[in-house]
Motif scaffolding. Structure first.
Motif, PDB file in Angstrom:
ATOM      1  N   MET A 189      90.800   9.500  47.800  1.00  0.00           N
ATOM      2  CA  MET A 189      89.484   9.460  47.847  1.00  0.00           C
ATOM      3  C   MET A 189      88.669   8.246  47.361  1.00  0.00           C
ATOM      4  SD  MET A 189      89.347  13.509  47.019  1.00  0.00           S
ATOM      5  CE  MET A 189      87.591  13.623  46.826  1.00  0.00           C
ATOM      6  N   TYR A 190      89.246   7.777  46.041  1.00  0.00           N
ATOM      7  CA  TYR A 190      88.530   6.652  45.447  1.00  0.00           C
ATOM      8  C   TYR A 190      87.921   5.541  46.287  1.00  0.00           C
ATOM      9  CZ  TYR A 190      87.899   3.046  41.756  1.00  0.00           C
ATOM     10  OH  TYR A 190      87.480   2.302  41.004  1.00  0.00           O
ATOM     11  N   LYS A 191      86.872   5.249  46.278  1.00  0.00           N
ATOM     12  CA  LYS A 191      86.355   4.177  47.056  1.00  0.00           C
ATOM     13  C   LYS A 191      86.472   4.302  48.600  1.00  0.00           C
ATOM     14  CE  LYS A 191      86.012   0.346  43.923  1.00  0.00           C
ATOM     15  NZ  LYS A 191      86.393  -0.950  43.482  1.00  0.00           N
ATOM     16  N   GLY A 192      86.868   5.646  49.047  1.00  0.00           N
ATOM     17  CA  GLY A 192      87.018   5.850  50.376  1.00  0.00           C
ATOM     18  C   GLY A 192      85.610   6.238  51.056  1.00  0.00           C
ATOM     19  N   THR A 193      85.269   6.093  52.311  1.00  0.00           N
ATOM     20  CA  THR A 193      84.086   6.381  53.032  1.00  0.00           C
ATOM     21  C   THR A 193      84.063   7.945  53.174  1.00  0.00           C
ATOM     22  OG1 THR A 193      84.584   4.374  54.161  1.00  0.00           O
ATOM     23  CG2 THR A 193      82.762   5.636  54.987  1.00  0.00           C
ATOM     24  N   ILE A 194      83.880   8.821  52.521  1.00  0.00           N
ATOM     25  CA  ILE A 194      83.949  10.112  52.334  1.00  0.00           C
ATOM     26  C   ILE A 194      82.982  10.669  53.303  1.00  0.00           C
ATOM     27  CG2 ILE A 194      83.859  12.367  50.998  1.00  0.00           C
ATOM     28  CD1 ILE A 194      85.007  10.793  48.929  1.00  0.00           C
ATOM     29  N   ASP A 195      83.506  11.578  54.185  1.00  0.00           N
ATOM     30  CA  ASP A 195      82.597  12.051  55.286  1.00  0.00           C
ATOM     31  C   ASP A 195      82.622  13.722  54.849  1.00  0.00           C
ATOM     32  OD1 ASP A 195      80.964  12.827  57.485  1.00  0.00           O
ATOM     33  OD2 ASP A 195      82.483  12.018  58.680  1.00  0.00           O
ATOM     34  N   LEU A 196      81.685  14.488  54.441  1.00  0.00           N
ATOM     35  CA  LEU A 196      81.706  15.701  54.180  1.00  0.00           C
ATOM     36  C   LEU A 196      81.728  16.807  55.266  1.00  0.00           C
ATOM     37  CD1 LEU A 196      79.734  15.583  50.744  1.00  0.00           C
ATOM     38  CD2 LEU A 196      82.097  16.020  50.953  1.00  0.00           C
ATOM     39  N   LYS A 197      82.495  16.512  56.329  1.00  0.00           N
ATOM     40  CA  LYS A 197      82.507  17.369  57.518  1.00  0.00           C
ATOM     41  C   LYS A 197      83.271  18.820  56.837  1.00  0.00           C
ATOM     42  CE  LYS A 197      80.745  15.312  61.136  1.00  0.00           C
ATOM     43  NZ  LYS A 197      81.077  13.903  60.788  1.00  0.00           N
ATOM     44  N   THR A 198      83.168  19.833  57.839  1.00  0.00           N
ATOM     45  CA  THR A 198      83.767  21.131  57.296  1.00  0.00           C
ATOM     46  C   THR A 198      85.204  21.057  56.955  1.00  0.00           C
ATOM     47  OG1 THR A 198      82.068  21.963  59.165  1.00  0.00           O
ATOM     48  CG2 THR A 198      83.651  23.436  58.164  1.00  0.00           C
ATOM     49  N   PRO A 199      85.971  20.231  57.738  1.00  0.00           N
ATOM     50  CA  PRO A 199      87.336  20.460  57.203  1.00  0.00           C
ATOM     51  C   PRO A 199      87.706  19.732  55.999  1.00  0.00           C
ATOM     52  CG  PRO A 199      87.170  19.625  59.421  1.00  0.00           C
ATOM     53  CD  PRO A 199      85.881  19.702  58.987  1.00  0.00           C
ATOM     54  N   PHE A 200      86.806  18.672  55.451  1.00  0.00           N
ATOM     55  CA  PHE A 200      86.774  18.255  54.129  1.00  0.00           C
ATOM     56  C   PHE A 200      86.413  19.225  53.117  1.00  0.00           C
ATOM     57  CE2 PHE A 200      86.255  15.057  51.031  1.00  0.00           C
ATOM     58  CZ  PHE A 200      87.467  14.383  51.037  1.00  0.00           C
ATOM     59  N   LEU A 201      85.411  20.044  53.533  1.00  0.00           N
ATOM     60  CA  LEU A 201      84.881  21.023  52.403  1.00  0.00           C
ATOM     61  C   LEU A 201      86.060  21.867  52.270  1.00  0.00           C
ATOM     62  CD1 LEU A 201      81.468  21.927  53.867  1.00  0.00           C
ATOM     63  CD2 LEU A 201      82.045  20.257  52.144  1.00  0.00           C
ATOM     64  N   TYR A 202      86.853  22.203  53.135  1.00  0.00           N
ATOM     65  CA  TYR A 202      87.957  23.164  52.805  1.00  0.00           C
ATOM     66  C   TYR A 202      89.112  22.383  52.044  1.00  0.00           C
ATOM     67  CZ  TYR A 202      86.101  26.733  55.558  1.00  0.00           C
ATOM     68  OH  TYR A 202      85.592  27.737  56.135  1.00  0.00           O
ATOM     69  N   PHE A 203      88.979  20.768  52.362  1.00  0.00           N
ATOM     70  CA  PHE A 203      90.027  20.086  51.444  1.00  0.00           C
ATOM     71  C   PHE A 203      89.681  20.017  50.155  1.00  0.00           C
ATOM     72  CE2 PHE A 203      90.427  16.280  49.099  1.00  0.00           C
ATOM     73  CZ  PHE A 203      91.998  15.852  49.406  1.00  0.00           C
ATOM     74  N   LEU A 204      88.384  19.900  49.924  1.00  0.00           N
ATOM     75  CA  LEU A 204      87.757  19.943  48.393  1.00  0.00           C
ATOM     76  C   LEU A 204      87.936  21.305  47.815  1.00  0.00           C
ATOM     77  CD1 LEU A 204      84.731  17.777  48.737  1.00  0.00           C
ATOM     78  CD2 LEU A 204      86.733  17.221  47.627  1.00  0.00           C
ATOM     79  N   SER A 205      88.078  22.664  48.428  1.00  0.00           N
ATOM     80  CA  SER A 205      88.291  23.796  47.971  1.00  0.00           C
ATOM     81  C   SER A 205      89.679  23.829  47.633  1.00  0.00           C
ATOM     82  CB  SER A 205      87.757  25.034  49.095  1.00  0.00           C
ATOM     83  OG  SER A 205      86.481  24.635  49.603  1.00  0.00           O
ATOM     84  N   PHE A 206      90.429  23.469  48.399  1.00  0.00           N
ATOM     85  CA  PHE A 206      91.857  23.466  48.062  1.00  0.00           C
ATOM     86  C   PHE A 206      92.262  22.729  46.648  1.00  0.00           C
ATOM     87  CE2 PHE A 206      96.131  21.890  47.971  1.00  0.00           C
ATOM     88  CZ  PHE A 206      97.047  22.587  48.491  1.00  0.00           C
ATOM     89  N   LEU A 207      91.605  21.578  46.840  1.00  0.00           N
ATOM     90  CA  LEU A 207      91.804  20.668  45.508  1.00  0.00           C
ATOM     91  C   LEU A 207      91.509  21.459  44.308  1.00  0.00           C
ATOM     92  CD1 LEU A 207      93.177  17.843  45.592  1.00  0.00           C
ATOM     93  CD2 LEU A 207      90.930  16.859  45.220  1.00  0.00           C
ATOM     94  N   PHE A 208      90.460  22.107  44.301  1.00  0.00           N
ATOM     95  CA  PHE A 208      89.903  22.513  43.203  1.00  0.00           C
ATOM     96  C   PHE A 208      90.539  24.021  43.022  1.00  0.00           C
ATOM     97  CE2 PHE A 208      86.556  25.598  41.177  1.00  0.00           C
ATOM     98  CZ  PHE A 208      86.419  24.614  40.167  1.00  0.00           C
ATOM     99  N   LEU A 209      90.690  24.904  43.920  1.00  0.00           N
ATOM    100  CA  LEU A 209      91.499  25.916  43.798  1.00  0.00           C
ATOM    101  C   LEU A 209      92.874  25.968  43.231  1.00  0.00           C
ATOM    102  CD1 LEU A 209      89.458  28.049  46.694  1.00  0.00           C
ATOM    103  CD2 LEU A 209      89.012  27.962  44.162  1.00  0.00           C
TER     104      LEU A 209
END
Ligand SMILES: [Cu+2]
Lengths: 216, 531, 121
Positions: B335-355
């Motif tokens: 993710m570092y220095k990536g062009t992050i696009d907060l689309k729905t699937p990526f929100l679930y990605f972040l949820s996974f990472l955290f949880l």
């Protein structure tokens, strides 16, 4: 080569494969993966056997002496012979010898049936003496853990016999296809796969025989 | 577009029979998806029933036995019917051959067969539900399970059959990954989702048969007796736990590994960056698969297992943290220095990472022998495995579902509602289960029907969260179903993914690709693609 | 498929004879008492027989790498299974005996004694 003969049916490679080689190799790999799962399937029973033999050696000695090692040895020879006829069937299919393939498969089935018949008489003689799985066990035994041995014995030989029954079904299926001329030097995958399965059944019995019948 | 619609796998044949007899991996994947969604609803229904009962310290509306049945069915349905097949059988079936550039899986007929085996197993599970249900907990521990008057036999038979469905899928995937790769797709050009499915398939083949035979032994034990689990005959009930967890710990990775594979796909696509440490992620999947076979005893710390075995298992359990940590660090670094696009699937990605990090770390607590004495069989354990299973696997499943939904059905869902639902799910989930960590450390035992008054505020708070969570799922169901009928037509590659499934049409052609793709680079080469 | 390697029949015949011979040896060995070695000898012969079936009848000898990985992997799994279950069983309660009086432990765990059921009837 072989497919030019009128008595053979040419094999069509399934649409999702590039060629017959890929099809054959995939099938064989899949079968080996299935064999791996079969090994693990039986492993738990062997682990259980090892534990209780370790815990109750005298009981296992007594229980094993109630089995007829002669019948066990005879059945071992029967299964080994059937394994041999099976490889000969595969070999005949690989060399496009239809008649020979069919006959070797037939002998394999007969030997499998013989194994089951012997097994049937063995079970019956056990039942006759009141040797049943633990809940119905009513034979005389010196050691009170003897029923555990027979619990394991009936489950493991029962599942092995079930594998033999399935094997018989599979062999009948490839016999019919052999008769139709579907197998020849260019296509013999099912024969080879059933062969692998059949040897596995033999493999299990090779361990079962000394462990169950020859506790010394 | 104005002319005739292009033929794809959904409309190339019509009629219910064309679905029931299909050999197309995509259709089989979609059918799995349908059944899995139903199972999830069923399991969720039981969860809701449980949480409602737990609003008060004494009886609210369920009897004690009904309560036991509800938590058993919740566990059994969620584990055997939903989570285990969710990502491999539904998403994996659809995506795997596409990502490999293959026309189908290696054995399409076996694939259909394993689907029907799954349906058969599900039928047995449903039967037991109406035939007195089960009250043993999903683990079926002896000696209670051999004595319970509920329909343990049909439920264990269901799990046994479902196990075979899982094994057959594993066999199929192994052969597919080995033999069906497109020209040029070397092992290290495979997408990481494929690597994850590969590691999963290995566990499916080597662990699942053991639970099969264990459950069979349980059935024999309660019908005519085997004796090995029966202390009255000299058997050992702890042996059942060994047998059961020899499979069921690796089974945790049957669930989590594919989820981790989905994560690797999501992070590259939505950061438009090559994955950091491709090989390490691939190898760590295999490492997790191997280590997973060595740690099952951590479920037996307080069951009477020997203290020496406890020590070995505790040590080995900590090792799982290493490959899991490798993955997490690599995703974060991607993710570092990536062009992050907060689309729905990526929100679930972040949820996974955290949880999943919370779930993983609390697993370390439980793997520590002394701490486990305090936390064993409390709500802390319940919270821990929900953080890994739901916070991990379900989040990744939802991420993958939203990611591949346009590819599967050719329709876009509402991005706005997708994000709203993701927020509800994330907040609701933490609301329900973080509370349970606190409950557990305070000493609330799991599986209790009545509890001390002092726990009521936290229990009630946790139950309130289920409504937030449930709302999220209802919103999701509505917009996803809506998208099937009224959704915008999806482009071939809505997210800018580089793996092969995005090369295929949307929805894909019956034969996947019009011509077999040739692979010349790694799967995530965004630098070359101009990002 | 053409050009596929066909294993010569002579291999099969020799293996078959070998297997029958080893079965005979197994039975023969069981007639003598080697004490603690009985099981080891029986298992050793069984392993040789099983290897023959695997290598020749099942053609493992001519198979490529991954088949070996699968097979050895499954054997390793079985060994892990054996090892850990025994690691538990053989040391159950051992620490309590060792630490008895050390920390003044009064253990509720009773070791399963060899040859006897843990609880009498
Ligand atoms: Cu575990």
């Amino acid at each position: 080569m072989a497919t030019t003969g009128t008595s053979f049916i040419k094999h069509e490679v399934a649409h999702h494969f590039d060629n017959a080689e890929q099809e054959f190799e995939s099938a064989k790999l899949g079968m080996w993966a299935f064999m791996a799962q079969e090994i693990l399937f039986f492993s738990a029973l062997f682990v259980a056997y090892a534990i209780f033999r370790y815990l109750y050696p005298e009981a296992f000695l007594e229980a094993s002496s109630l089995l007829s090692w002669k019948m066990g040895a005879f059945n071992t020879a029967v299964l080994i012979t059937s394994s041999f006829t099976m490889v000969m069937a595969v070999n005949s299919a690989q060399t496009s010898q239809k008649k020979k393939t069919f006959n070797f498969l037939l002998v394999t089935i007969l030997l499998a049936a013989l194994f089951l018949v012997v097994k049937y008489f063995e079970y019956m003689s056990k039942f006759h003496h009141g040797i049943f799985p633990p809940n119905y066990f009513n034979a005389m035994a010196v050691f009170e853990q003897v029923p555990i041995f027979f619990g394991i014995y009936f489950v493991i030989t029962g599942l092995h016999a079930l594998h033999i029954l399935i094997g018989i079904g599979l062999i009948i299926w490839i016999m019919r296809r052999t008769a139709r001329g579907e197998f020849h030097a260019d296509y013999f995958t099912p024969v080879e796969l059933v062969g692998l399965y059949w040897h596995f059944v033999d493999l299990v019995w090779i361990f079962l025989f000394p462990l169950l019948y020859l506790v010394g | 577009m104005s002319t005739k619609t292009i033929k794809n796998y959904l409309n190339c044949e019509t009629g219910i029979m064309s679905w029931l007899t299909t050999l197309d991996h995509k259709r089989i994947g979609v059918m799995y998806l349908l059944f899995i969604a139903i199972s999830f609803g069923l399991g969720g229904f039981f969860a809701l029933a449980l949480r409602m009962e737990l609003l008060t310290p004494t009886q609210l509306y369920l009897t004690a036995k009904q309560y036991n049945q509800a938590f058993t069915l919740h566990g059994a349905v969620m584990v055997f019917l939903f989570i285990i097949p969710s990502i491999p059988a539904a998403l994996g079936n659809f995506v795997l051959p596409l990502q490999l550039g293959a026309k189908d899986v290696a054995f399409p007929r076996l694939n259909l067969a394993s689907f029907y085996v799954y349906v058969l197993g599900a039928a047995f599970a449903i039967f037991s539900l109406f035939n007195g249900a089960v009250d043993t907990g999903w683990t079926f521990y002896t000696p209670y399970s051999t004595q319970s008057d509920t329909s343990v036999i049909s439920m264990t038979l269901a799990a046994f059959i479902l196990g075979f469905s899982s094994i057959l899928t594993g066999v199929n995937f192994i052969a597919t990954i080995h033999k069906m790769r497109a020209p040029g797709m070397t092992w290290f050009r495979m997408p990481l989702f494929v690597w994850a499915l590969y590691a999963t398939a290995i566990i499916q083949i080597l662990a699942t048969p053991v639970v099969g035979i264990t459950l069979l032994l349980l059935i024999f034990e309660s019908t005519f007796g085997v004796g090995i689990f029966d202390p009255a005959l000299g058997g050992d009930p702890i042996l059942f736990q060994h047998f059961f967890w020899f499979y069921s710990h690796p089974a945790v990775y049957i669930m989590v590994l594919p989820a981790m594979g989905v994560m690797s796909e999501l992070v590259t696509t939505f950061c438009k960056k090559n994955i950091f440490g491709y090989k390490l992620i691939a190898y760590s999947s295999l490492a997790i698969a191997i280590i997973s076979f060595l740690v099952w005893g951590h479920h037996l710390f307080l069951s009477g297992q020997s203290s020496y075995a406890n020590m070995i298992f505790s040590l080995l359990t900590f090792l799982v943290g290493i490959p899991s940590g490798i993955k997490v660090f690599n995703w974060v670094t991607t993710m570092y220095k990536g062009t992050i696009d907060l689309k729905t699937p990526f929100l679930y990605f972040l949820s996974f990472l955290f949880l999943f990090c919370i779930g993983g770390f609390t697993g370390m607590f439980l793997g520590a022998l002394s701490v486990d004495v305090h936390l064993h069989d409390t709500y802390f354990v319940v919270a821990h495995f929900h953080y890994t299973m739901m916070g991990g696997v379900v989040m990744a499943f939802l991420g993958g579902l939203h990611y591949w939904w346009p590819k599967m059905f050719g329709k876009m869902y509402s991005e706005k509602w997708g994000r709203i639902a993701a927020a509800f799910v994330f907040v609701g989930f933490n609301w329900v289960f973080f509370t349970q960590f606190i409950l557990g450390t305070k000493g609330m035992p799991r599986r209790y029907y009545n509890y001390l008054d002092q726990f009521q505020p936290l229990h009630a708070f946790s139950t309130m969260g289920t409504f937030v969570l449930g709302t999220g799922f209802i919103i999701m169901a509505v917009y996803l179903i809506h998208s099937l009928f009224k959704g915008e037509k999806a482009p071939a590659n809505p997210w800018g993914g580089l793996t092969l499934e995005w090369v295929a049409d949307t929805p894909p052609d019956h034969h996947n690709f019009h011509e077999t793709p040739t692979v010349t680079t790694g799967p995530y080469d965004y630098e070359k693609a101009g990002y | 498929m053409s050009g596929h390697f066909i294993i010569p029949v002579s291999y099969y015949v020799k293996t078959f004879i070998g297997l029958l011979f080893l079965t005979f040896i197994t039975v023969l060995a069981a007639q003598f008492d080697f004490g603690a070695l009985n099981l080891t000898i029986a298992l050793l012969i069984a392993v040789v027989k099983a290897s023959l079936v695997l290598l020749i009848f099942m053609g493992l000898r001519w198979e490529k790498g991954f088949t070996w990985v699968l097979l050895l992997g499954s054997v390793v799994c079985v060994l892990i299974f054996f090892f850990f279950v025994f690691a538990d069983l053989m040391t159950r309660g051992a620490i309590d005996i060792e630490e008895a009086g050390f920390h003044d432990l009064k253990s509720p765990v009773i070791k399963i004694e060899k040859g006897h059921a843990p609880t009498g009837h």
